[in-house]
Design a protein around this motif. Sequence first.
Motif, PDB file in Angstrom:
ATOM      1  N   PRO A  97       0.832  -1.215   0.000  1.00  0.00           N
ATOM      2  CA  PRO A  97       0.000   0.000   0.000  1.00  0.00           C
ATOM      3  C   PRO A  97       0.865   1.263   0.000  1.00  0.00           C
ATOM      4  N   LEU A  98       2.034   1.204   0.685  1.00  0.00           N
ATOM      5  CA  LEU A  98       2.906   2.390   0.717  1.00  0.00           C
ATOM      6  C   LEU A  98       3.434   2.697  -0.689  1.00  0.00           C
ATOM      7  N   ARG A  99       3.850   1.645  -1.397  1.00  0.00           N
ATOM      8  CA  ARG A  99       4.368   1.847  -2.754  1.00  0.00           C
ATOM      9  C   ARG A  99       3.296   2.456  -3.648  1.00  0.00           C
ATOM     10  N   PHE A 100       2.064   2.014  -3.433  1.00  0.00           N
ATOM     11  CA  PHE A 100       0.953   2.516  -4.223  1.00  0.00           C
ATOM     12  C   PHE A 100       0.774   4.022  -3.970  1.00  0.00           C
ATOM     13  N   ARG A 101       0.893   4.445  -2.684  1.00  0.00           N
ATOM     14  CA  ARG A 101       0.774   5.880  -2.355  1.00  0.00           C
ATOM     15  C   ARG A 101       1.931   6.663  -2.961  1.00  0.00           C
ATOM     16  N   VAL A 102       3.132   6.065  -2.905  1.00  0.00           N
ATOM     17  CA  VAL A 102       4.321   6.730  -3.470  1.00  0.00           C
ATOM     18  C   VAL A 102       4.141   6.941  -4.982  1.00  0.00           C
ATOM     19  N   TYR A 103       3.469   5.967  -5.636  1.00  0.00           N
ATOM     20  CA  TYR A 103       3.158   6.098  -7.068  1.00  0.00           C
ATOM     21  C   TYR A 103       2.450   7.415  -7.338  1.00  0.00           C
ATOM     22  N   ASN A 104       1.400   7.679  -6.526  1.00  0.00           N
ATOM     23  CA  ASN A 104       0.636   8.919  -6.712  1.00  0.00           C
ATOM     24  C   ASN A 104       1.501  10.135  -6.439  1.00  0.00           C
ATOM     25  N   TRP A 105       2.269  10.095  -5.350  1.00  0.00           N
ATOM     26  CA  TRP A 105       3.108  11.251  -5.020  1.00  0.00           C
ATOM     27  C   TRP A 105       4.174  11.484  -6.081  1.00  0.00           C
ATOM     28  N   HIS A 106       4.662  10.393  -6.681  1.00  0.00           N
ATOM     29  CA  HIS A 106       5.636  10.503  -7.775  1.00  0.00           C
ATOM     30  C   HIS A 106       5.014  11.313  -8.928  1.00  0.00           C
ATOM     31  N   LYS A 107       3.773  10.970  -9.255  1.00  0.00           N
ATOM     32  CA  LYS A 107       3.107  11.663 -10.358  1.00  0.00           C
ATOM     33  C   LYS A 107       2.852  13.124  -9.989  1.00  0.00           C
ATOM     34  N   TRP A 108       2.379  13.368  -8.761  1.00  0.00           N
ATOM     35  CA  TRP A 108       2.025  14.733  -8.368  1.00  0.00           C
ATOM     36  C   TRP A 108       3.271  15.630  -8.292  1.00  0.00           C
ATOM     37  N   LEU A 109       4.303  15.101  -7.633  1.00  0.00           N
ATOM     38  CA  LEU A 109       5.537  15.903  -7.523  1.00  0.00           C
ATOM     39  C   LEU A 109       6.147  16.111  -8.913  1.00  0.00           C
ATOM     40  N   GLY A 110       6.046  15.089  -9.762  1.00  0.00           N
ATOM     41  CA  GLY A 110       6.567  15.189 -11.136  1.00  0.00           C
ATOM     42  C   GLY A 110       5.852  16.283 -11.923  1.00  0.00           C
ATOM     43  N   VAL A 111       4.527  16.376 -11.746  1.00  0.00           N
ATOM     44  CA  VAL A 111       3.774  17.424 -12.451  1.00  0.00           C
ATOM     45  C   VAL A 111       4.157  18.803 -11.886  1.00  0.00           C
ATOM     46  N   CYS A 112       4.329  18.901 -10.552  1.00  0.00           N
ATOM     47  CA  CYS A 112       4.756  20.187  -9.947  1.00  0.00           C
ATOM     48  C   CYS A 112       6.122  20.588 -10.502  1.00  0.00           C
ATOM     49  N   LEU A 113       6.977  19.583 -10.684  1.00  0.00           N
ATOM     50  CA  LEU A 113       8.317  19.847 -11.221  1.00  0.00           C
ATOM     51  C   LEU A 113       8.237  20.385 -12.658  1.00  0.00           C
ATOM     52  N   LEU A 114       7.291  19.842 -13.414  1.00  0.00           N
ATOM     53  CA  LEU A 114       7.088  20.328 -14.782  1.00  0.00           C
ATOM     54  C   LEU A 114       6.671  21.805 -14.749  1.00  0.00           C
ATOM     55  N   LEU A 115       5.731  22.134 -13.848  1.00  0.00           N
ATOM     56  CA  LEU A 115       5.271  23.528 -13.740  1.00  0.00           C
ATOM     57  C   LEU A 115       6.420  24.432 -13.302  1.00  0.00           C
ATOM     58  N   ALA A 116       7.213  23.955 -12.311  1.00  0.00           N
ATOM     59  CA  ALA A 116       8.347  24.758 -11.815  1.00  0.00           C
ATOM     60  C   ALA A 116       9.367  24.988 -12.932  1.00  0.00           C
ATOM     61  N   THR A 117       9.569  23.966 -13.778  1.00  0.00           N
ATOM     62  CA  THR A 117      10.528  24.109 -14.883  1.00  0.00           C
ATOM     63  C   THR A 117      10.026  25.128 -15.904  1.00  0.00           C
ATOM     64  N   ILE A 118       8.719  25.116 -16.169  1.00  0.00           N
ATOM     65  CA  ILE A 118       8.153  26.099 -17.113  1.00  0.00           C
ATOM     66  C   ILE A 118       8.355  27.518 -16.544  1.00  0.00           C
ATOM     67  N   LEU A 119       8.067  27.679 -15.246  1.00  0.00           N
ATOM     68  CA  LEU A 119       8.263  28.992 -14.601  1.00  0.00           C
ATOM     69  C   LEU A 119       9.729  29.403 -14.661  1.00  0.00           C
ATOM     70  N   ARG A 120      10.607  28.409 -14.364  1.00  0.00           N
ATOM     71  CA  ARG A 120      12.044  28.706 -14.356  1.00  0.00           C
ATOM     72  C   ARG A 120      12.520  29.152 -15.735  1.00  0.00           C
ATOM     73  N   LEU A 121      12.061  28.439 -16.772  1.00  0.00           N
ATOM     74  CA  LEU A 121      12.489  28.791 -18.133  1.00  0.00           C
ATOM     75  C   LEU A 121      11.951  30.160 -18.540  1.00  0.00           C
ATOM     76  N   ALA A 122      10.696  30.446 -18.148  1.00  0.00           N
ATOM     77  CA  ALA A 122      10.109  31.753 -18.476  1.00  0.00           C
ATOM     78  C   ALA A 122      10.932  32.862 -17.819  1.00  0.00           C
ATOM     79  N   TRP A 123      11.368  32.606 -16.592  1.00  0.00           N
ATOM     80  CA  TRP A 123      12.184  33.583 -15.860  1.00  0.00           C
ATOM     81  C   TRP A 123      13.591  33.684 -16.478  1.00  0.00           C
ATOM     82  N   ARG A 124      14.123  32.514 -16.842  1.00  0.00           N
ATOM     83  CA  ARG A 124      15.500  32.430 -17.340  1.00  0.00           C
ATOM     84  C   ARG A 124      15.682  33.153 -18.671  1.00  0.00           C
TER      85      ARG A 124
END
Length: 192
Positions: A47-74
């Motif tokens: 069950p823990l691995r299953f929860r980590v799966y979701n967090w992997h996806k959520w944090l990964g999507v946040c990282l995508l948004l942060a990268t877009i912001l970073r590139l726009a700033w850069r």
Amino acid sequence: MSLVERVPADAVARYTRTAMLFHWLIAAAVFTVIGMGLYMTSPPITPLRFRVYNWHKWLGVCLLLATILRLAWRIRHAPPPTGRVMRSLEVLAARAVHFLLYALCFLVPLSGWAYTSAEGRPVVLFGRFPLPDFVPVNPALAEVLKVTHHWLAWTLSALILLHIAAALKHRFIDRDGVLARMLPSFSFRKSA
Ligand code: HEM
Ligand code: HEM
């Protein structure tokens, strides 16, 4: 002997605080997402691995948004001049690796998102906000995207290792101020 004069760390031009904040937040997120990816895909399924799966996806999507912001700033903020700290070939190599790191921080999460969409398991950010699917449900395509995500993630990991090795070489072999460029000014005042 180094072809480049040794430059004291406190004499180099540093990245701005915003650039450092983006760099270290995204670096921490990338390490965490890779760690989660490795943990969740290793047996047995719990069950823990299953929860980590979701967090992997959520944090990964946040990282995508942060990268877009970073590139726009850069785009509007050029990095500080390297001066005599690096040879021109080193500057070229560093730029190429930085470009690829940016590209992969964009492509790895995008391929992960596309993969789950093609699998028919859309991302619901933090279990609350359903994200759109931008590829159709298609098992054959899902298999291709899974392999793509895998290889892009490993390419990113290899480049990060190279990037870290270069930073450490500058710090401990060349003993110039390149690493200090990405660290707050108090970090190297005594040691460099
Ligand atoms: C920079 C962001 C990301 C990184 C570095 C990353 C990295 C990884 C890694 C290292 C694995 C284990 C991989 C393997 O050997 O196949 C993995 C698996 C996976 N990732 Fe990501 N990932 C990221 C973003 C995402 C996103 C945004 C999603 C979905 C929205 C996602 C979905 C998945 C899924 C479903 C798996 C499991 C694949 C399988 O079952 O083998 N990832 N990821
Ligand atoms: C996931 C990990 C990391 C990623 C994705 C990453 C990405 C990047 C990128 C894209 C740049 C270029 C910034 C720009 O000019 O716009 C950069 C610069 C830099 N990074 Fe990283 N980095 C990571 C981890 C690290 C680590 C762990 C270190 C130190 C050991 C480090 C040290 C540096 C330094 C010193 C620079 C500035 C280089 C220069 O002066 O040209 N990075 N990084």
